[in-house]
Design a protein around this motif. Structure first.
Motif, PDB file in Angstrom:
ATOM      1  N   UNK A 125      50.745 102.107  46.813  1.00 34.07           N
ATOM      2  CA  UNK A 125      50.069 101.099  46.349  1.00 34.07           C
ATOM      3  C   UNK A 125      50.025 100.142  47.220  1.00 34.07           C
ATOM      4  N   UNK A 126      50.755  99.743  48.173  1.00 25.63           N
ATOM      5  CA  UNK A 126      50.863  98.641  49.187  1.00 25.63           C
ATOM      6  C   UNK A 126      50.000  99.023  50.241  1.00 25.63           C
TER       7      UNK A 126
ATOM      8  N   UNK B  16      42.659  92.705  44.755  1.00 27.16           N
ATOM      9  CA  UNK B  16      43.323  92.156  43.302  1.00 27.16           C
ATOM     10  C   UNK B  16      43.292  93.165  42.472  1.00 27.16           C
ATOM     11  N   UNK B  17      42.313  93.774  42.007  1.00 30.79           N
ATOM     12  CA  UNK B  17      42.122  95.038  41.227  1.00 30.79           C
ATOM     13  C   UNK B  17      43.296  95.893  41.390  1.00 30.79           C
ATOM     14  N   UNK B  18      43.368  96.654  42.639  1.00 28.67           N
ATOM     15  CA  UNK B  18      44.397  97.326  42.793  1.00 28.67           C
ATOM     16  C   UNK B  18      45.791  96.942  42.681  1.00 28.67           C
ATOM     17  N   UNK B  19      46.047  95.558  42.891  1.00 21.75           N
ATOM     18  CA  UNK B  19      47.421  94.920  42.704  1.00 21.75           C
ATOM     19  C   UNK B  19      47.589  94.720  41.115  1.00 21.75           C
ATOM     20  N   UNK B  20      46.469  94.692  40.504  1.00 27.83           N
ATOM     21  CA  UNK B  20      46.727  94.583  38.912  1.00 27.83           C
ATOM     22  C   UNK B  20      47.018  96.088  38.146  1.00 27.83           C
TER      23      UNK B  20
ATOM     24  N   UNK C  40      51.955  87.008  37.635  1.00 27.37           N
ATOM     25  CA  UNK C  40      51.829  85.684  38.049  1.00 27.37           C
ATOM     26  C   UNK C  40      51.266  85.743  39.278  1.00 27.37           C
ATOM     27  N   UNK C  41      51.319  86.714  40.064  1.00 25.07           N
ATOM     28  CA  UNK C  41      50.876  86.497  41.397  1.00 25.07           C
ATOM     29  C   UNK C  41      49.095  86.791  41.608  1.00 25.07           C
TER      30      UNK C  41
END
Length: 458
Positions: free
Chosen positions: A327-328, A384-388, A408-409
Motif C-alpha cells: 500500500x505504501x 489519495x484514493x489509494x490511501x482511502x 482524518x488524514x
C-alpha cells in the motif's frame, strides 16, 4: 572620465579576453562543454558508428559568447570609452573563431588579435607582439592584461585581481552549490520508521545515517548537473544565480567538492546494510542518467523523477530493516509522480512568465501547461484514493491500534495537494514542490498534522 574630444585622440586600448574581460576560466568551461557534448551525443554517435562504422569527430566545443561570464564593470567602462570615440582591441590566445565571436557579440571592438600563450602571459613580450600586429610602437597604446591594469581607464572599478576571496562568501557559495536546502527531500528516508509501530532508537539512528548518505550523494549529482547545464543556466532568469553559473564558485572547485562529498557519503553509508548501499548506488546512477539524458525525454523524466523520490522511502526501509507495505509503495508511486508533474508545471509557468516557448533542456512546451496540470491533479488524487482504500480495508487493523484515526488524514492530503496544484497554476510555486513545502508554513502544518494522526493511529 575624459571627454569625447580627448578620447578620440587617446591611444588605442588593448584588452585581454581571458584574464581581464572574463570573470571565469574559459579553458575550464570549454572542457566542460566538450565533456557535455561527448556525453549527450554518445547515443547518436554509437548509432552512427553501427550504421557507417565511423565515429563522428565533428564537435562544437566553443563556448557561446552570449552566456560567457563577463566582468560587467569593465565592460560598461569599455562601452563608454568606445562611445566617446576610443579604439578598442581585444586579444587572446584562444582560437580566432572564439575571439571573433566575442568581438562580434559586443560590437565595441574594432579589431581582435590572437597571440600564442607564451606571448600573452609575458607582459613585455605581449606588448611587442601587439605593437607589431597594430603597426605601432610599444608606447602608442594602453594595455589591460589583468584586473591590476584597470586603472588605465581612470574610473573606479572593483579590484578582482589575485587577492584571496573572503572565506564566508565562498562557504555560502559552496552551501548553495551542494543545495543544502534541497536535502529536505531526503527526509523521505524517515517515512518507514515514522509509520512503523515497532520502530526503535536504533532505527532512528540508522535513518539519520541514511539521510546523510543520500543528501551527500544528491549533492554530487547537483554539482555535476550544474556543470553540465552551465550555459543553459546562464540563460535562465533564476538559475543564472547559481554559484557556478554566476561565477561565485570557479568550475575547478568541483574537483575538490565531488571527491569530498563522495568520501563523506561512503563513511555515512558504511555502518548500514549492504542492501541500503546497493540502493544508494542505484539512486546515484539513476540521478546521473536523469541529469544527462532522461530529463530531456517527454514523460519519461517525470516517471524517473517520481521513482527517485520513492527510492528514498525504499532506502529508508533497507537501512532500518523495516518492511514496506504494498500500500505504501503504491501510494508513494502516485504521490511522487504528482509532485514530479507539479515540478514540470512550475517550470512551464516560469517559461510563460518570461515569454519563452520551452525550457532549454526540457521536452515540454508552454502549450502543454494545461495537460501537465491535469495529469498532476489526476496522479495526486489517485494517490489519495489509494490511501482511502487502504484505510477502508481490513489490512490496516493488523498494524494500527486505532485505525479509524487514519481517516482524518484524507482531508489534509486533499487540501495540501489541491493547494499545491493551484499555487503552481498561478505561478506562485518554486520549481521544486518539496523544497517549497519545506519552507511553507501551511505545508509544514499539514505535515505535522498527518504525523500526529499516524502517531494517534499507532
Amino acid at each position: 572620465m575624459q571627454n569625447s574630444g580627448t578620447n578620440a585622440l587617446s591611444p588605442p586600448l588593448v584588452i585581454n579576453l581571458e584574464h581581464a574581460l572574463l570573470r571565469s576560466n574559459i579553458h575550464h568551461e570549454g572542457a566542460i562543454i566538450f565533456v557535455r557534448e561527448e556525453i549527450f551525443t554518445l547515443p547518436a554517435s554509437i548509432k552512427g558508428f553501427l550504421v557507417s562504422r565511423q565515429w563522428n569527430t565533428k564537435k562544437k566545443s566553443s563556448p557561446d559568447p552570449r552566456v560567457l561570464l563577463y566582468n560587467q564593470d569593465l565592460l560598461a567602462a569599455l562601452k563608454n570609452e568606445r562611445k566617446n570615440g576610443r579604439k578598442l582591441v581585444l586579444y587572446s590566445a584562444l582560437p580566432f573563431s572564439v575571439v571573433k565571436a566575442v568581438c562580434e557579440y559586443h560590437g565595441i571592438f574594432s579589431r581582435c588579435l590572437v597571440l600564442d600563450a607564451t606571448s600573452q602571459n609575458d607582459q613585455d613580450l605581449c606588448r611587442k607582439c601587439v605593437a607589431r600586429e597594430l603597426g605601432l610602437s610599444s608606447g602608442d597604446f594602453e594595455l589591460i592584461s589583468s584586473p591590476a591594469d584597470f586603472h588605465v581607464l581612470k574610473v573606479e572599478l572593483p579590484d578582482t585581481g589575485q587577492s584571496a576571496a573572503p572565506v564566508w562568501p565562498t562557504v555560502l557559495a559552496i552551501i548553495s552549490a551542494i543545495r543544502v536546502r534541497h536535502w529536505s527531500k531526503n527526509v523521505l528516508v524517515f517515512v518507514p520508521v515514522m509509520v512503523s509501530p515497532v520502530s526503535t532508537t536504533e532505527n532512528w539512528y540508522q535513518s539519520i545515517l541514511a539521510f546523510l548518505a543520500f543528501s551527500l550523494v544528491a549533492s554530487i549529482s547537483y554539482v555535476c548537473n550544474d556543470l553540465l547545464d552551465l550555459q543553459a543556466d546562464r540563460a535562465h532568469p533564476t538559475k543564472k544565480l547559481r554559484p557556478f553559473a554566476s561565477g561565485a564558485l570557479p568550475v575547478a572547485s568541483a574537483l575538490f567538492l565531488i571527491p569530498t562529498l563522495l568520501i563523506a557519503a561512503c563513511f555515512a553509508a558504511l555502518p548500514l546494510a549492504i542492501s541500503f548501499q546497493i540502493t544508494l548506488v542505484v539512486y546515484f546512477v539513476l540521478t546521473c542518467l536523469y541529469s544527462i539524458y532522461l530529463k530531456r525525454m517527454l514523460m519519461i523524466d517525470v516517471v524517473v523523477l517520481g521513482c527517485l523520490y520513492a527510492i528514498r522511502i525504499a532506502a529508508g526501509g533497507e537501512a532500518t530493516g523495516i518492511r514496506l507495505s504494498e500500500w505504501l509503495i503504491a501510494f508513494s508511486a502516485l504521490f511522487f509522480l504528482a509532485l514530479a508533474l507539479i515540478k514540470r508545471q512550475a517550470e512551464l509557468a516560469t517559461m510563460m512568465k518570461i515569454g519563452r516557448k520551452r525550457a532549454g533542456n526540457r521536452s515540454y512546451r508552454t502549450e502543454d501547461f494545461s495537460v501537465v496540470a491535469a495529469l498532476a491533479s489526476s496522479a495526486a488524487f489517485s494517490a489519495v484514493t489509494i490511501y482511502a482504500v487502504f484505510v477502508w480495508s481490513e489490512v490496516q487493523t493488523e498494524v494500527y491500534s486505532t485505525p479509524r484515526a487514519l481517516w482524518f488524514a484524507i482531508p489534509v492530503l486533499v487540501y495540501w495537494l489541491g493547494r499545491m496544484v493551484l499555487l503552481t497554476h498561478r505561478g506562485d510555486m518554486l520549481e521544486d514542490p518539496i523544497v517549497f513545502a519545506a519552507t511553507d508554513a501551511k505545508s509544514l502544518l499539514c505535515g505535522a498534522v498527518v504525523f500526529g494522526i499516524l502517531q494517534w493511529a499507532h
